[in-house]
Design a protein around this motif. Structure first.
Motif, mmCIF file in Angstrom:
data_model
loop_
_atom_site.group_PDB
_atom_site.id
_atom_site.type_symbol
_atom_site.label_atom_id
_atom_site.label_comp_id
_atom_site.label_asym_id
_atom_site.label_seq_id
_atom_site.Cartn_x
_atom_site.Cartn_y
_atom_site.Cartn_z
ATOM 1 N N GLY A 77 7.915 10.424 6.634
ATOM 2 C CA GLY A 77 7.349 11.069 5.301
ATOM 3 C C GLY A 77 6.501 9.867 4.376
ATOM 4 N N LEU A 78 7.391 8.846 4.336
ATOM 5 C CA LEU A 78 6.821 7.782 3.336
ATOM 6 C C LEU A 78 5.593 6.760 4.081
ATOM 7 C CD1 LEU A 78 9.738 6.388 1.505
ATOM 8 C CD2 LEU A 78 7.797 7.577 0.558
ATOM 9 N N TYR A 79 5.929 6.834 5.354
ATOM 10 C CA TYR A 79 4.947 6.184 6.165
ATOM 11 C C TYR A 79 3.663 6.980 6.295
ATOM 12 C CZ TYR A 79 1.908 4.733 10.142
ATOM 13 O OH TYR A 79 0.999 4.141 10.949
ATOM 14 N N GLU A 80 3.749 8.177 6.444
ATOM 15 C CA GLU A 80 2.409 9.177 6.465
ATOM 16 C C GLU A 80 1.842 9.164 5.147
ATOM 17 O OE1 GLU A 80 1.037 10.786 8.751
ATOM 18 O OE2 GLU A 80 2.568 10.111 10.256
ATOM 19 N N LEU A 81 2.532 8.841 3.879
ATOM 20 C CA LEU A 81 1.821 8.723 2.616
ATOM 21 C C LEU A 81 1.256 7.556 2.352
ATOM 22 C CD1 LEU A 81 1.532 10.063 -0.160
ATOM 23 C CD2 LEU A 81 3.666 9.252 -0.812
ATOM 24 N N LEU A 82 1.806 6.394 2.803
ATOM 25 C CA LEU A 82 1.658 5.017 2.238
ATOM 26 C C LEU A 82 1.215 4.007 3.408
ATOM 27 C CD1 LEU A 82 4.838 4.464 -0.320
ATOM 28 C CD2 LEU A 82 2.229 5.014 -0.756
ATOM 29 N N GLY A 83 1.646 4.351 4.673
ATOM 30 C CA GLY A 83 1.244 3.420 5.780
ATOM 31 C C GLY A 83 0.436 3.818 6.666
ATOM 32 N N SER A 84 -0.063 5.168 6.902
ATOM 33 C CA SER A 84 -0.826 5.556 7.982
ATOM 34 C C SER A 84 -2.383 5.220 7.981
ATOM 35 C CB SER A 84 -0.537 7.088 8.009
ATOM 36 O OG SER A 84 -1.132 7.875 7.019
ATOM 37 N N GLY A 85 -2.800 4.884 6.877
ATOM 38 C CA GLY A 85 -4.093 4.826 6.548
ATOM 39 C C GLY A 85 -5.242 5.792 6.377
ATOM 40 N N VAL A 86 -4.318 7.147 6.401
ATOM 41 C CA VAL A 86 -5.007 8.273 6.237
ATOM 42 C C VAL A 86 -5.727 8.458 4.897
ATOM 43 C CG1 VAL A 86 -4.764 10.903 6.062
ATOM 44 C CG2 VAL A 86 -3.676 9.590 7.913
ATOM 45 N N THR A 87 -7.016 8.970 4.694
ATOM 46 C CA THR A 87 -7.508 9.293 3.470
ATOM 47 C C THR A 87 -7.160 10.199 2.779
ATOM 48 O OG1 THR A 87 -9.838 8.171 4.413
ATOM 49 C CG2 THR A 87 -9.803 9.528 2.467
ATOM 50 N N SER A 88 -6.820 10.116 1.535
ATOM 51 C CA SER A 88 -6.322 11.095 0.798
ATOM 52 C C SER A 88 -4.792 11.880 1.343
ATOM 53 C CB SER A 88 -7.403 12.051 0.252
ATOM 54 O OG SER A 88 -6.863 12.898 -0.829
ATOM 55 N N PRO A 89 -3.986 11.087 1.585
ATOM 56 C CA PRO A 89 -2.696 11.559 2.277
ATOM 57 C C PRO A 89 -2.296 12.596 1.506
ATOM 58 C CG PRO A 89 -2.262 9.534 1.549
ATOM 59 C CD PRO A 89 -3.622 9.605 1.284
#
Length: 482
Positions: A77-89
């Protein structure tokens, strides 16, 4: 030459091991080092398709309890928030209840607060984790609240999906998952232990994965990983335990823990929670005749003047009433007896006779308390209170009866209960069935509809006699609300 699938799994592993720390537990604050089996899940789940996007848009991961589900999914979950590079996670962390949702969300917060790196990247609040100096947040949802955020989540995490067991809870799952599907690279991650009802959200996800594994369904965007025993596996075989509990290998989930759980749980509960095996039915006998018979001692004596606890299960008509009472010796073994009354004329019980029996117990023994369900006993409770007897209000709710039933089972299974073999008492104990709820199992009449009042009264009494609550030698006479 073997060509491995392209994956961003290595990036995810580096993020978790480089930035995340463990939350509550024995490894609190220590760096999160992933086991090989956890890395394998990550590498597979983060494979890319030919266009360089996620291969899998939904995942179903099944693991027995004790194998670090919450920690693993928190790191993802933290990777998806901070590490995935997604715009506006936007990461939703959902479960059936606030308490369950907070297991994952609370672990994510602790990881952020205790990690010197993540602490500088986010601000944590009661229900949100917000990215500093940019857009992006993770938030907690309890499906039982009946609402779901309408935002377009880049990632939706669902913990213990087997608890999404009615149409309203399923709707929350549907809304969140549907919102996530609107994002270009959104992902829905389901994680759970097995359930008992294949005709449920969790059951359908499980069967969907099994159909894919068997090659009977094309489902290219669905990732399925299930650590669980097969129907033909022997639940007593420790090699099976090791096979389906991958955390045993590195000894952070010691097999001694499973040995203790096997002794203290009904077999089907052990299969479900610790072998991740679908039990498929709601009702099971709670103990075997052999277990109850092994507790029999026809020479059992009650000691006059000894501390005595009472449980009573009572209705006003059409049902039996049971008063089950017990004394605990210096080894923690509880001597148990039960007196049972049947309805008389017009199917009514002789309430005054029952009250007189309890008063007699108070004269023969040092009666500490009487545990009762207030539903049918308000008048009798007041009468006994007026006679100087300590009354303890014990509502037969899930929150009270589920742990009490587990305690009674463990005591019987470990020969911490002795009885004199009274045939009617025995029949009522063995007639009780195990009914599984979303919170655990409790006793019910089951399909036989035989009387079980003395069994219920025994469960209440055993819960109170073993409660770690200091007792006043001269308690005030009162109705105690637990």
């Amino acid at each position: 030459m073997i060509t491995l699938p392209e994956t961003t799994g290595d990036r995810v592993v580096k993020f978790i091991e480089g930035f995340c720390v463990h939350g509550e537990g024995d490894f609190y604050g220590m760096p999160f080092k992933l086991d090989d089996w956890q890395k394998k899940i990550i590498y597979e789940m983060y494979e890319l398709n030919d266009n360089g996007h996620r291969k899998y848009r939904e995942a179903m991961i099944g693991l027995p309890k004790g194998n670090g589900k919450s920690a693993l999914i928190s790191g993802l979950g933290l990777y998806e928030l901070l590490g995935s590079g997604v715009t506006s996670p936007l990461v939703a962390v959902a479960a059936a209840s606030y308490e369950q949702a907070n297991l994952v969300f609370g672990t994510m917060k602790t990881m952020c607060e205790e990690s010197p790196i993540l602490n500088n990247m986010v601000e944590t609040f009661q229900n949100e984790i917000q990215v500093k100096n940019g857009s992006g947040r993770a938030y907690r949802i309890a499906a039982k609240a009946g609402t779901a955020d309408g935002g377009r989540n880049s990632c939706s995490i669902f913990d213990e999906v087997h608890e999404f067991n009615n149409i309203n809870l399923e709707r929350v799952h549907y809304v969140l998952a549907n919102n996530t599907a609107k994002r270009r690279d959104g992902i829905v991650v389901n994680i759970s232990t097995a359930g008992h009802d294949l005709d449920s959200l969790m059951g359908r996800l499980y069967q969907r994965g099994m159909m894919k594994e068997a090659g009977k369904a094309e489902d290219p965007e669905f990732y399925f990983k299930w650590y669980g025993a097969k129907d033909t596996d022997n639940p007593k075989d420790e090699e099976i335990w090791k096979k389906v509990n991958p955390a045993i290998e590195n000894d952070w989930w010691p097999i001694e823990n499973l040995r203790r759980r096997f002794k203290s749980l009904p077999v089907n509960e052990f299969q479900r929670y610790h072998l991740n095996q679908w039990t498929r039915i709601e009702e099971q006998s709670w103990i075997s005749a052999e277990q109850w018979d092994s507790c029999e001692n026809k020479d059992m004596d009650f000691l006059q003047g000894a501390e005595t606890f009472v449980g009573i299960d009572m209705a006003l008509r059409h049902d039996t009433c049971a008063v089950t009472y017990g004394q605990k010796d210096e080894n923690g073994v509880v001597r148990v007896k039960s007196q049972i009354w049947h309805p008389q004329g017009e199917n009514y019980l002789d309430v005054q006779e029952i009250e007189a029996f309890i008063v007699e117990l108070a004269t023969k023994y040092k009666l500490i308390e009487v545990a009762y369900d207030p539903a049918f006993m308000e008048r009798t409770a007041q009468v006994l209170l007026d006679r100087g007897i300590n009354m303890v209000n014990f509502p037969q709710t899930h929150s009270r009866m589920i742990p009490a039933c587990g305690n009674a089972y463990e005591m019987i299974a470990n020969n911490k209960v002795i009885h004199e073999g009274d045939p009617e008492f025995t029949d009522q104990v063995l007639s009780a069935a195990q009914k599984v709820t979303d919170m655990g199992w409790r006793l019910s009449k089951g399909r036989s509809k035989r009387k079980i009042d003395s069994s219920i009264a025994m469960v209440m009494m055993l819960d109170r006699i073993t409660a770690p609550i200091p007792k006043d030698d001269n308690p005030e006479v009162a109705i105690i609300n637990l």
